[in-house]
Scaffold this motif. Structure first.
Motif, mmCIF file in Angstrom:
data_model
loop_
_atom_site.group_PDB
_atom_site.id
_atom_site.type_symbol
_atom_site.label_atom_id
_atom_site.label_comp_id
_atom_site.label_asym_id
_atom_site.label_seq_id
_atom_site.Cartn_x
_atom_site.Cartn_y
_atom_site.Cartn_z
ATOM 1 N N VAL A 201 0.867 -1.175 0.000
ATOM 2 C CA VAL A 201 0.000 0.000 0.000
ATOM 3 C C VAL A 201 0.905 1.226 0.000
ATOM 4 O O VAL A 201 2.047 1.163 0.474
ATOM 5 N N SER A 202 0.421 2.324 -0.569
ATOM 6 C CA SER A 202 1.215 3.550 -0.566
ATOM 7 C C SER A 202 0.460 4.661 0.149
ATOM 8 O O SER A 202 -0.771 4.725 0.084
ATOM 9 N N ILE A 203 1.207 5.503 0.828
ATOM 10 C CA ILE A 203 0.658 6.667 1.517
ATOM 11 C C ILE A 203 1.150 7.907 0.781
ATOM 12 O O ILE A 203 2.351 8.170 0.728
ATOM 13 N N ASN A 204 0.231 8.667 0.192
ATOM 14 C CA ASN A 204 0.601 9.861 -0.571
ATOM 15 C C ASN A 204 0.130 11.112 0.173
ATOM 16 O O ASN A 204 -0.912 11.682 -0.140
ATOM 17 N N SER A 205 0.909 11.521 1.146
ATOM 18 C CA SER A 205 0.526 12.671 1.976
ATOM 19 C C SER A 205 0.721 13.980 1.221
ATOM 20 O O SER A 205 1.615 14.112 0.382
ATOM 21 N N GLY A 206 -0.136 14.938 1.530
ATOM 22 C CA GLY A 206 -0.013 16.248 0.912
ATOM 23 C C GLY A 206 0.873 17.193 1.697
ATOM 24 O O GLY A 206 1.508 18.085 1.147
ATOM 25 N N LEU A 207 0.936 16.994 3.004
ATOM 26 C CA LEU A 207 1.740 17.864 3.867
ATOM 27 C C LEU A 207 2.158 17.099 5.113
ATOM 28 O O LEU A 207 1.332 16.471 5.760
#
Length: 229
Positions: free
Chosen positions: A202-208
């Motif tokens: 799974v990937s976590i694509n955080s914005g900040l």
């Protein structure tokens, strides 16, 4: 002749694992800002953790986070620190021994350029390949970034950003958005290899990413984000 049974030697985390029902988890690079807080969160929830720190991170001396991890290792029975070279997956294998999951948090504290893009992609490939070579790793949690999805010529026309969205590589190169390019290419490479090796990822694509040290080091950038600029 008197037969003397050999005493089986166990690593620090193997001894802790015997008294702990929760699995062993690896965090690489545990000395990044995100990696460090994942490490602390896992320990707080009772997991045994292998904290993998990149070898090249010691070239200019230990960072403050690396020093804190070393101090934590002295008092925390469920923590073991490994120094690894992400360009050598055999090195990563040592940190993965007995682990059931990998939190991959590759990042560069020195900023990004075209060379760093290539190094991070190669590192991501080696991390996934090392996980595939084990018999114990069941899942990879891959820390990426929202910048891997949003950069393209016609971004203003996009209504939604989802798992089908990817930043345009040529657009990133044209504007020298090396961080975005690194996150785009490394996540794509990790997905391709994990599917080929039939690994769960799974990937976590955080914005900040925001916290005390981030705000202190980059107050102007942090406030710009919070103000929507």
């Amino acid at each position: 002749m008197v037969w003397k049974p050999q005493l089986e030697t166990k690593t620090k985390t193997e001894r802790a694992r015997m008294d702990n029902e929760k699995p062993i988890v690896c965090v690489l690079d545990a000395s990044t800002y995100v990696g460090f807080w994942i490490l602390k969160g896992l320990l707080g929830r009772g997991f045994t953790v292998h904290a993998a720190i990149q070898k090249n991170g010691f070239d200019a001396g230990e960072t403050e986070i690396q020093k804190r991890i070393r101090e934590m290792e002295k008092v925390e029975e469920r923590l073991e620190v490994f120094v690894v070279d992400v360009l050598d997956y055999h090195s990563i294998l040592l940190a993965l021994k007995g682990c059931s999951a990998m939190f991959c948090c590759l990042d560069s504290s020195d900023g990004y350029d075209e060379k760093m893009v290539d190094l991070e992609v190669r590192g991501a490939i080696n991390v996934v390949e090392a996980c595939a070579q084990t018999e114990t790793v069941e899942k990879i949690v891959f820390t990426s970034s929202l910048t891997a999805a949003i950069w393209r010529e016609n971004i203003s026309s996009e209504k939604d950003v989802d798992e089908k969205s990817w930043s345009d590589q040529e657009f990133c190169r044209k504007l020298k958005l090396w961080y975005a390019l690194a996150k785009t290419l490394s996540e794509q490479a990790a997905w391709a290899l994990s599917m080929d090796r039939m690994l769960k990822m799974v990937s976590i694509n955080s914005g900040l990413v925001l916290g005390p040290s981030v705000a202190q080091q980059n107050p102007r950038t942090t406030m710009s984000y919070l103000n929507g600029n």
